[in-house]
Design an enzyme around this catalytic site. Structure first.
Site, short mmCIF file in Angstrom:
data_model
loop_
_atom_site.label_atom_id
_atom_site.label_comp_id
_atom_site.label_asym_id
_atom_site.label_seq_id
_atom_site.Cartn_x
_atom_site.Cartn_y
_atom_site.Cartn_z
N HIS A 71 57.16 27.96 32.17
CA HIS A 71 57.39 26.79 33.01
C HIS A 71 58.48 27.02 34.06
O HIS A 71 58.71 26.16 34.91
CB HIS A 71 57.81 25.59 32.15
CG HIS A 71 56.68 24.98 31.38
ND1 HIS A 71 55.80 25.73 30.63
CD2 HIS A 71 56.29 23.68 31.25
CE1 HIS A 71 54.92 24.91 30.06
NE2 HIS A 71 55.19 23.67 30.42
N GLU A 107 46.52 19.63 39.58
CA GLU A 107 47.50 19.92 40.63
C GLU A 107 46.82 20.31 41.94
O GLU A 107 47.21 19.85 43.02
CB GLU A 107 48.44 21.05 40.20
CG GLU A 107 49.36 20.71 39.04
CD GLU A 107 48.70 20.89 37.67
OE1 GLU A 107 47.54 21.38 37.62
OE2 GLU A 107 49.32 20.54 36.65
N HIS A 121 23.22 34.78 56.00
CA HIS A 121 24.43 34.00 55.71
C HIS A 121 25.54 34.25 56.72
O HIS A 121 26.04 33.30 57.33
CB HIS A 121 24.94 34.30 54.29
CG HIS A 121 26.35 33.83 54.09
ND1 HIS A 121 26.66 32.60 53.57
CD2 HIS A 121 27.55 34.42 54.37
CE1 HIS A 121 27.98 32.45 53.55
NE2 HIS A 121 28.54 33.54 54.02
N HIS A 134 28.30 32.72 61.17
CA HIS A 134 27.34 32.38 60.12
C HIS A 134 26.21 31.52 60.67
O HIS A 134 26.37 30.32 60.83
CB HIS A 134 28.05 31.62 59.00
CG HIS A 134 29.22 32.35 58.43
ND1 HIS A 134 30.43 32.46 59.09
CD2 HIS A 134 29.37 33.03 57.26
CE1 HIS A 134 31.27 33.17 58.34
NE2 HIS A 134 30.65 33.53 57.23
#
Ligand SMILES: Cc1ncc(C[n+]2csc(CCOP(=O)(O)OP(=O)(O)O)c2C)c(N)n1
Ligand SMILES: *[C@@H]1O[C@H](CO)[C@@H](O)[C@H](O)[C@H]1NC(C)=O
Ligand SMILES: *[C@@H]1O[C@H](CO)[C@@H](O)[C@H](O)[C@H]1NC(C)=O
Ligand SMILES: CC(=O)N[C@H]1CO[C@H](CO)[C@@H](O)[C@@H]1O
Ligand SMILES: CC(=O)N[C@H]1CO[C@H](CO)[C@@H](O)[C@@H]1O
Ligand SMILES: [Mg+2]
Length: 678
Positions: A479, A417, A263, A28
């Site tokens: 869960h 999380e 890019h 890049h």
């Protein structure tokens, strides 16, 4: 302040990065060319570091969050005299190169964390800044600032679009991490094209709302002085992290500058020649650095050694006045555990009460927290479920909140999380601290983007994951983890530990703390488990061991965590029926795999069928087991005893399947699964 020398240096970075990518025929070029001015300013006018000793504890930390721009970082490391030679630059992206395709902390001196997955680096930077603030609060004295440094990060549009960056920016704002400074490469281009396609919010307003100090630079391509000034302004604000939006042109100088075409593909060779000519450099010279540019960076390197030498003198005086603290500081940065800490690990007898392993984990944390002061961490808003806060814990909070202070070791992550795991990576990468992170096992899936990088980056992080199966009961299948352990076990360099009782919980922490080059995931139950006959702290180190039962069994039952005690009861039923049964507890497949073949064969002798029992996907158990009891689909919402019944995790179901397995192999050879002839 800026002069032609700065411009020459910057243009050297740009053209060298273009050469590096061209030679590799991969990489890049655009972002390195656009970010060259801000990186040059940062490294030569602000950052304190010593290339001769990249591990100097009080160095400023730098994170290239847009890791695809790493040609920039390798070029700078080379110019600044780190162990990256011109020859190394020519091996960019090739096998065994110290200049891999994205920065890897364990490959290259001067690379603090592994970046490339967008959003991670800036989130690690929050962890580094948090660690810095904590170490400062813990070790500095009014007359001595032995920790006093900054965390800088460059990030692009992609990082700012990632959710994890928002999670951690929000927390960094709340925590008022004033020594974190982010430089946003605002080039309005990403792979698909203009950011107009999908990214039109006012980024600085968003960061302002998070509690950050925001600044902008209108021309980051040529206006060096404004970049210098903006960083100075950012440093002045000490109670808020800063973000400086710097407008740049991707691929600056190229015929294709300002477009997505620069890019992620090498520039054409005639384009590179034209860029060099445009910059007043010799278009025909490749990998060229003029002497005055090398000299400029060499001055910076020498100054870095002076900074460290001064610090060494300060530290010497500190050691004289505060010998115990100095000793502790050295121990921590050497990554050595305090001597004798293991003696604090709780041990249990079979007559002790049945307790949930998450509760045993809390008892353990209470026992070791004050003995292992480098342990810092917290939970994603599940403190009372996960039981991770020890009695004497102080929260890591800005004093102004009245909720704690920076010397506190308990981190309130909120329901973030992924951010929690990424911040933990940064804390571990800082050195001197051992982070733990906690949530329900099922929600580690939210954090895998970062926990995978804990493993890749060789970082010691303890993931304390509670509510580890259908055994959590009523919360139901949303869960209840099913596939989670298989995913984690398939991740290289990750220890998965599922302890069956109190001794195994202690063993799991013993393993997790001692393994300083890999993360551990400790899976813990919500439901109570009995203390087992035959369990021990030390046996956990072997990964799997014979818990109970016959020397010459007809069947081996192997289980983990909460299913071990059920298997013990199944073995009793089988013995009553005259079936000789062995019970193997397997708290960690990874550790078992690392044992000698003879030991493994002693646990699973040839010719004896093995039945595995785990309330998870059975994926992976065929490595040891001829038959498996596990979850074939998702769980269900009900009291856990009913779920264990429904899904067949009862002594009678297990005993029935064991007998069927024995019968099946009566007149057939039993495949020797753990044989590894090659
Ligand atoms: C998590 C993640 N998703 C996707 C990618 C692939 N990727 C690399 S760079 C990039 C575009 C990022 O845009 P920006 O940060 O603006 O970089 P620039 O084009 O300005 O260099 C993408 C999608 C990645 N590296 N990480
Ligand atoms: C500072 O001290 C460390 C540890 O003694 C040493 O390795 C390092 O070379 C010293 N640095 C300088 C610049 O003197
Ligand atoms: C468990 O055993 C009982 C009694 O044999 C049987 O009815 C039930 O279907 C079994 N459960 C499973 C999940 O195999
Ligand atoms: C020891 C050392 O170099 N500390 C420096 C850390 O950074 C601050 C801010 O730049 C400097 O003032 C300290 O001298
Ligand atoms: C012992 C304990 O703290 N138990 C709590 C664990 O979390 C659940 C759910 O949040 C609570 O209901 C328990 O009281
Ligand atoms: Mg961009």
């Amino acid at each position: 302040m800026s002069d032609s020398k700065d411009i020459r240096c910057i243009n050297t970075i740009r053209t060298l990065a273009a050469d590096v990518v061209f030679k590799a025929n991969s990489g890049h070029p655009g972002a390195p060319m656009g970010c060259a001015p801000m990186a040059h300013v940062l490294f030569t006018k602000y950052m304190k570091f010593n290339p001769e000793n990249p591990a100097w504890p009080n160095r400023d930390r730098f994170i290239l969050s847009n890791g695809h721009a790493c040609a920039l970082q390798y070029v700078l490391l080379h110019l600044l005299g780190y162990k990256v030679t011109m020859e190394d630059l020519k091996t960019f992206r090739q096998l065994d190169s110290i200049c891999p395709g994205h920065p890897e902390n364990y490959m290259t001196d001067g690379i603090e964390v592994t970046t490339g997955p967008l959003g991670q680096g800036i989130s690690n930077a929050v962890g580094l800044a948090l660690a810095e603030a904590h170490m400062e609060a813990t070790f500095n004295k009014d007359d001595f600032k032995i920790i006093d440094n900054y965390t800088f990060s460059i990030l692009g549009d992609g990082c700012l679009q990632e959710g994890v960056a928002s999670e951690t920016a929000s927390l960094a704002g709340h925590l008022k991490l004033g020594k974190l400074i982010a430089l946003y490469d605002d080039n309005q281009i990403q792979i698909d094209g203009s950011t107009d396609l999908s990214f039109t919010e006012d980024v600085l307003k968003r960061y302002e709302a998070y509690g950050w100090h925001t600044l902008s630079v209108g021309d980051g391509d040529t206006d060096i002085e404004s970049i210098v000034k903006a960083i100075a302004e950012a440093k002045k604000v000490t109670d808020k992290p800063s973000i400086i939006k710097i407008k740049t042109t991707i691929g600056y100088g190229s015929l294709l500058e300002g477009t997505e075409k620069v890019h992620g593909a090498p520039l054409k060779s005639d384009d590179i020649v034209s860029i060099k000519n445009k910059f007043g450099l010799d278009g025909d010279k490749k990998f060229f650095v003029s002497d005055d540019v090398y000299e400029f960076y060499d001055q910076v390197k020498k100054q870095g050694a002076v900074y460290e030498k001064e610090w060494n003198e300060t530290f010497k005086k500190y050691s004289e006045k505060y010998p115990d603290l100095a000793k502790e500081f050295k121990r921590r940065f050497a990554g050595e555990l305090p001597s004798g800490w293991e003696e604090a690990l709780p041990r249990y007898k079979p007559s002790d009460a049945a307790i949930a392993t998450r509760k045993l984990s809390e008892t353990l944390l209470n026992a070791i927290a004050d003995k292992v002061p480098e342990l810092v961490g917290g939970s994603a808003d599940l403190t009372h479920s996960n039981l991770t806060r020890w009695k004497t814990a102080v929260d890591f909070q800005p004093k102004s909140t009245g909720l704690g202070d920076y010397s506190g070791r308990y981190i309130r992550y909120g329901v973030r999380e992924h951010g929690m795991a990424a911040i933990s990576n940064g804390i571990a990468a800082y050195g001197s601290l051992i982070p733990f992170a906690s949530t329900f096992l099922n929600f580690i899936s939210y954090a895998v983007g970062a926990s995978r990088l804990s493993a890749l980056s060789h970082l010691r992080i303890i993931y304390i994951m509670t509510h580890d199966s259908i055994g959590l009961g009523e919360d139901g299948p949303t869960h209840q983890p099913i596939e989670t352990l298989a995913t984690l076990r398939a991740t290289p360099n990750t220890l998965v530990l599922r302890p069956a009782d109190g001794n195994e919980v202690s063993g799991a922490y013993l393993v997790a703390l001692r393994n300083n080059k890999r993360p551990s995931v400790i899976a813990l139950t919500r439901q109570n488990l009995p203390q087992l006959e035959g369990s021990s702290v030390e046996n956990v180190l072997k990964g799997g061991y014979v818990l109970q039962g016959a020397d010459k069994p007809q069947i081996i039952l192997v289980a983990t965590g909460s299913e071990v005690s059920i298997v013990v009861d199944a073995a009793k039923e089988l013995e009553k029926k005259g079936v000789k049964t062995r019970v193997v507890s397997m708290p960690s497949m990874e550790l078992f795999e690392e044992q000698k073949q003879a030991y493994k064969e002693s646990v699973f002798p040839e010719g004896i069928p093995v039945l595995s029992v785990e309330a998870m996907s059975t994926f992976g158990w065929s490595r040891y087991a001829h038959a498996s009891i596990g979850m074939k689909g998702f769980g269900s919402s009900a009291p856990y005893e009913q779920l264990y019944e429904r899904f067949g995790f009862t002594p009678s179901n297990i005993s029935e399947k064991a007998q069927k397995t024995i019968k099946y192999y009566e007149n057939k050879p039993v495949p020797h699964l753990i044989a590894q002839p090659f």
